[in-house]
Design an enzyme around this catalytic site. Structure first.
Site, PDB file in Angstrom:
ATOM      1  N   TRP A 194      -5.940  -6.881  -0.793  1.00 14.83           N
ATOM      2  CA  TRP A 194      -7.082  -6.548  -1.451  1.00 14.83           C
ATOM      3  C   TRP A 194      -7.634  -7.823  -2.336  1.00 14.83           C
ATOM      4  O   TRP A 194      -8.923  -8.124  -2.207  1.00 14.83           O
ATOM      5  CB  TRP A 194      -7.017  -5.370  -2.360  1.00 14.83           C
ATOM      6  CG  TRP A 194      -8.159  -4.599  -2.717  1.00 14.83           C
ATOM      7  CD1 TRP A 194      -8.581  -3.953  -3.977  1.00 14.83           C
ATOM      8  CD2 TRP A 194      -9.665  -4.572  -2.167  1.00 14.83           C
ATOM      9  NE1 TRP A 194      -9.415  -3.236  -4.066  1.00 14.83           N
ATOM     10  CE2 TRP A 194     -10.308  -3.695  -2.829  1.00 14.83           C
ATOM     11  CE3 TRP A 194     -10.107  -5.059  -1.019  1.00 14.83           C
ATOM     12  CZ2 TRP A 194     -11.716  -3.395  -2.565  1.00 14.83           C
ATOM     13  CZ3 TRP A 194     -11.488  -4.726  -0.655  1.00 14.83           C
ATOM     14  CH2 TRP A 194     -12.167  -4.024  -1.543  1.00 14.83           C
ATOM     15  N   LYS A 207      -5.491   0.557  -8.101  1.00 11.80           N
ATOM     16  CA  LYS A 207      -5.334   2.228  -8.233  1.00 11.80           C
ATOM     17  C   LYS A 207      -4.161   2.634  -8.804  1.00 11.80           C
ATOM     18  O   LYS A 207      -2.992   2.556  -7.979  1.00 11.80           O
ATOM     19  CB  LYS A 207      -5.852   2.752  -7.089  1.00 11.80           C
ATOM     20  CG  LYS A 207      -7.547   2.307  -6.521  1.00 11.80           C
ATOM     21  CD  LYS A 207      -7.584   2.783  -5.221  1.00 11.80           C
ATOM     22  CE  LYS A 207      -9.155   2.447  -4.813  1.00 11.80           C
ATOM     23  NZ  LYS A 207      -9.454   2.653  -3.513  1.00 11.80           N
ATOM     24  N   GLY A 241     -13.139   2.633  -4.730  1.00 13.69           N
ATOM     25  CA  GLY A 241     -14.180   3.516  -3.835  1.00 13.69           C
ATOM     26  C   GLY A 241     -13.399   3.390  -2.491  1.00 13.69           C
ATOM     27  O   GLY A 241     -12.339   2.800  -2.378  1.00 13.69           O
ATOM     28  N   THR A 248     -12.618   1.834   0.418  1.00 11.58           N
ATOM     29  CA  THR A 248     -12.837   0.324   0.712  1.00 11.58           C
ATOM     30  C   THR A 248     -11.482  -0.506   1.290  1.00 11.58           C
ATOM     31  O   THR A 248     -10.536  -0.799   0.591  1.00 11.58           O
ATOM     32  CB  THR A 248     -13.125  -0.331  -0.653  1.00 11.58           C
ATOM     33  OG1 THR A 248     -11.842  -0.187  -1.653  1.00 11.58           O
ATOM     34  CG2 THR A 248     -14.364  -0.044  -1.040  1.00 11.58           C
ATOM     35  N   LYS A 262      -5.553  10.372  -5.088  1.00  6.08           N
ATOM     36  CA  LYS A 262      -6.087  10.516  -3.751  1.00  6.08           C
ATOM     37  C   LYS A 262      -4.689   9.723  -2.749  1.00  6.08           C
ATOM     38  O   LYS A 262      -4.474  10.185  -1.401  1.00  6.08           O
ATOM     39  CB  LYS A 262      -7.372  10.016  -2.995  1.00  6.08           C
ATOM     40  CG  LYS A 262      -7.605   8.338  -3.642  1.00  6.08           C
ATOM     41  CD  LYS A 262      -7.371   7.328  -2.463  1.00  6.08           C
ATOM     42  CE  LYS A 262      -6.940   5.752  -3.068  1.00  6.08           C
ATOM     43  NZ  LYS A 262      -6.853   5.047  -2.092  1.00  6.08           N
ATOM     44  N   ASN A 320      -0.314   4.524   2.349  1.00  4.21           N
ATOM     45  CA  ASN A 320       0.302   5.933   1.982  1.00  4.21           C
ATOM     46  C   ASN A 320       0.309   6.999   3.035  1.00  4.21           C
ATOM     47  O   ASN A 320       1.413   7.530   3.313  1.00  4.21           O
ATOM     48  CB  ASN A 320      -0.859   6.438   0.904  1.00  4.21           C
ATOM     49  CG  ASN A 320      -0.959   5.586  -0.343  1.00  4.21           C
ATOM     50  OD1 ASN A 320       0.293   5.610  -1.012  1.00  4.21           O
ATOM     51  ND2 ASN A 320      -1.805   4.628  -0.620  1.00  4.21           N
ATOM     52  N   VAL A 372       3.969  -2.095  -0.991  1.00  4.22           N
ATOM     53  CA  VAL A 372       3.842  -1.201  -2.294  1.00  4.22           C
ATOM     54  C   VAL A 372       2.925   0.137  -1.505  1.00  4.22           C
ATOM     55  O   VAL A 372       1.921   0.175  -1.259  1.00  4.22           O
ATOM     56  CB  VAL A 372       3.186  -1.630  -3.369  1.00  4.22           C
ATOM     57  CG1 VAL A 372       3.125  -0.677  -4.585  1.00  4.22           C
ATOM     58  CG2 VAL A 372       3.738  -3.065  -3.794  1.00  4.22           C
TER      59      VAL A 372
HETATM   60  N1  LIG Z   1      -5.559  -2.964   0.589  1.00  3.64           N
HETATM   61  C1  LIG Z   1      -6.638  -2.133   0.232  1.00  3.64           C
HETATM   62  O1  LIG Z   1      -7.422  -2.074   1.066  1.00  3.64           O
HETATM   63  C2  LIG Z   1      -7.012  -1.733  -1.199  1.00  3.64           C
HETATM   64  C3  LIG Z   1      -8.150  -1.511  -1.408  1.00  3.64           C
HETATM   65  C4  LIG Z   1      -8.586  -0.906  -2.628  1.00  3.64           C
HETATM   66  C5  LIG Z   1      -7.945  -0.965  -3.581  1.00  3.64           C
HETATM   67  N2  LIG Z   1      -6.720  -1.376  -3.550  1.00  3.64           N
HETATM   68  C6  LIG Z   1      -5.590  -1.338  -4.540  1.00  3.64           C
HETATM   69  O2  LIG Z   1      -5.403  -2.900  -4.874  1.00  3.64           O
HETATM   70  C7  LIG Z   1      -4.028  -3.019  -5.472  1.00  3.64           C
HETATM   71  C8  LIG Z   1      -3.423  -4.174  -4.408  1.00  3.64           C
HETATM   72  O3  LIG Z   1      -3.381  -3.820  -3.318  1.00  3.64           O
HETATM   73  P1  LIG Z   1      -2.938  -4.864  -2.145  1.00  3.64           P
HETATM   74  O4  LIG Z   1      -3.515  -3.986  -0.880  1.00  3.64           O
HETATM   75  O5  LIG Z   1      -3.497  -5.974  -2.289  1.00  3.64           O
HETATM   76  O6  LIG Z   1      -1.445  -4.963  -2.170  1.00  3.64           O
HETATM   77  P2  LIG Z   1      -0.400  -5.781  -1.493  1.00  3.64           P
HETATM   78  O7  LIG Z   1       0.855  -5.083  -1.425  1.00  3.64           O
HETATM   79  O8  LIG Z   1      -1.029  -6.471  -0.318  1.00  3.64           O
HETATM   80  O9  LIG Z   1      -0.266  -6.835  -2.727  1.00  3.64           O
HETATM   81  C9  LIG Z   1       0.968  -7.556  -2.993  1.00  3.64           C
HETATM   82  C10 LIG Z   1       0.785  -8.843  -3.844  1.00  3.64           C
HETATM   83  O10 LIG Z   1       1.218  -8.278  -5.182  1.00  3.64           O
HETATM   84  C11 LIG Z   1       1.406  -9.738  -5.816  1.00  3.64           C
HETATM   85  N3  LIG Z   1       2.776  -9.558  -6.530  1.00  3.64           N
HETATM   86  C12 LIG Z   1       3.928  -9.461  -5.994  1.00  3.64           C
HETATM   87  N4  LIG Z   1       4.851  -9.721  -6.823  1.00  3.64           N
HETATM   88  C13 LIG Z   1       4.139  -9.468  -8.111  1.00  3.64           C
HETATM   89  C14 LIG Z   1       4.555  -9.734  -9.312  1.00  3.64           C
HETATM   90  N5  LIG Z   1       6.015  -9.743  -9.714  1.00  3.64           N
HETATM   91  N6  LIG Z   1       3.604  -9.949 -10.348  1.00  3.64           N
HETATM   92  C15 LIG Z   1       2.411 -10.088 -10.013  1.00  3.64           C
HETATM   93  N7  LIG Z   1       2.081 -10.075  -8.782  1.00  3.64           N
HETATM   94  C16 LIG Z   1       2.922  -9.924  -7.847  1.00  3.64           C
HETATM   95  C17 LIG Z   1       1.280 -10.755  -4.738  1.00  3.64           C
HETATM   96  O11 LIG Z   1       0.170 -11.393  -4.724  1.00  3.64           O
HETATM   97  C18 LIG Z   1       1.397 -10.043  -3.679  1.00  3.64           C
HETATM   98  O12 LIG Z   1       0.604 -10.422  -2.260  1.00  3.64           O
HETATM   99  C19 LIG Z   1      -3.403  -1.758  -5.297  1.00  3.64           C
HETATM  100  O13 LIG Z   1      -3.459  -1.044  -6.550  1.00  3.64           O
HETATM  101  C20 LIG Z   1      -4.092  -1.082  -4.207  1.00  3.64           C
HETATM  102  O14 LIG Z   1      -4.140   0.476  -4.360  1.00  3.64           O
HETATM  103  C21 LIG Z   1      -6.074  -1.792  -2.206  1.00  3.64           C
END
Ligand SMILES: NC(=O)c1ccc[n+]([C@@H]2O[C@H](COP(=O)([O-])OP(=O)(O)OC[C@H]3O[C@@H](n4cnc5c(N)ncnc54)[C@H](O)[C@@H]3O)[C@@H](O)[C@H]2O)c1
Length: 340
Positions: free
Chosen positions: A11, A103, A138, A140, A193, A258, A281
């Site tokens: 993201w 989130k 949202g 996204t 969600k 999820n 995650v």
């Molecule tokens: N992926 C989506 O489409 C999306 C959309 C909306 C919201 N989100 C929310 O955004 C957030 C991030 O999601 P994502 O998809 O980017 O997850 P992801 O699993 O792709 O991100 C992992 C990232 O966490 C970081 N990380 C790892 N270890 C760390 C540490 N010890 N300290 C700090 N940072 C560390 C690194 O930059 C790693 O790339 C989540 O809460 C998710 O719910 C994601």
């Protein structure tokens, strides 16, 4: 605008590409040096197929880069939000826009992500210097935002100036930003969600069809709104983009980790095996303890959340949980939507 994105995950990188596209000067900070090296070298993210990271986007391993920014965006998964806010806090100052994209609800404190960020960054500040954090949430999928596909999102904060500023900072042409003042409702939806998406995935993994999924999404929404009402949120939030919108996109798409994890659990894997297989995650599992705790604290009936907990934590058979849900006491749907 000079913008620092904290987090080089899916993201964070997708939003960096979007903000660069609309004219921001963007730097991505990551806690992982190896990740920065790979992103800088490949100009791509493994989860964002077909998207190129433009050369103008910078990379930083030193979180002091926040001090130069007009806007700082938290894009790490919810489990890393507190530590990241703690690390960034000394380099943040009044006048900067703070935005949260993560989130979740913290398991032991039940705090939302913007509450955690505000707590960490305001430690030791007096009231005049208090910083606010806007929740941007949202339906996204990062994969689609990175490819410039039309998407709508909500900028939520009780601070009207902050939410409007974030709306303007992220706006058109392909990202349409609405505003909201019910930040608690928005963040509760974003966390809950993911649990409903796990449940929808479990249903699918068992082999149930679209009827079961539609029932689960709708009744899951009713459950989310019940908790929101009990916590004083604006019920309209739950029927908007961050509520029903995000639930639909998360519970029906294979982009959703999820949903994918739920599917594997429905096929017989344990939660730990499913997380390992998804390789990222799974936020719904992290939000589960707080959802259970909040349901108990507010005396709200949340049978789907409780069922997911039994499957994930006690190893209950998902089919038994479905039978239990299907044979609960009969109800009038409309009247039930006003009950606890
Ligand atoms: N992926 C989506 O489409 C999306 C959309 C909306 C919201 N989100 C929310 O955004 C957030 C991030 O999601 P994502 O998809 O980017 O997850 P992801 O699993 O792709 O991100 C992992 C990232 O966490 C970081 N990380 C790892 N270890 C760390 C540490 N010890 N300290 C700090 N940072 C560390 C690194 O930059 C790693 O790339 C989540 O809460 C998710 O719910 C994601």
């Amino acid at each position: 605008m000079k913008t620092v994105i904290l987090g080089g995950g899916t993201w964070g990188v997708a939003m960096a590409i979007h903000l660069n596209r609309i004219g921001h000067e963007v730097v991505i900070w990551s806690a992982l040096q190896s990740e920065l090296d790979t992103l800088a070298e490949s100009h791509a993210h493994p989860n964002l197929k077909g998207a190129v990271i433009p050369r103008e986007i910078g990379f930083a391993a030193d979180i002091r880069c926040c001090s130069e920014a007009d806007m700082v965006v938290f894009a790490v998964p919810s489990v890393f939000v507190r530590t990241t806010a703690e690390r960034a806090a000394p380099y943040l100052h009044c006048g900067q826009l703070l935005v949260d994209l993560a989130k979740g609800i913290e398991p032991d404190t039940y705090m939302t992500m913007s509450q955690i960020i505000e707590e960490q960054v305001n430690l030791g500040r007096d009231d005049r210097d208090r910083m606010h954090c806007v929740a941007l949430s949202g339906p996204t999928h990062a994969e689609e935002v990175a490819l410039n596909l039309p998407t709508a999102i909500v900028s939520a904060s009780p601070d009207v100036q902050a939410r409007n500023a974030v709306m303007q900072a992220f706006s058109p042409p392909t990202l349409r930003v609405y505003t909201a003042n019910d930040v608690l409702g928005v963040e509760l939806c974003g966390a809950l969600k993911n649990i409903m998406a796990l449940a929808a995935g479990i249903c699918c993994g068992i082999g149930y069809g679209d009827n079961a999924k539609a029932a689960l999404i709708t009744r899951g929404m009713a459950e989310m709104a019940r908790l929101g009402r009990a916590m004083g949120c604006d019920e309209r939030t739950f029927w908007g983009l961050t509520g029903v919108g995000d639930l639909i996109v998360t519970a029906t798409s294979l982009h959703s980790r999820n949903n994918r994890a739920g599917m594997l659990i429905g096929q017989g894997m344990s939660a730990a095996e499913a997380v390992k297989s998804v390789g990222m995650v799974v936020e719904g599992l992290h939000a589960l303890p707080a959802a259970v705790g909040l349901a108990n604290r507010y005396g709200v009936d949340m049978p789907i959340v409780m069922g997911v907990r039994e499957i994930v934590e006690d190893g209950a058979d998902p089919k038994d949980i479905v039978i239990r849900l299907m044979t609960r006491e009969s109800k009038n749907e409309a009247l039930d939507s006003q009950s606890k």
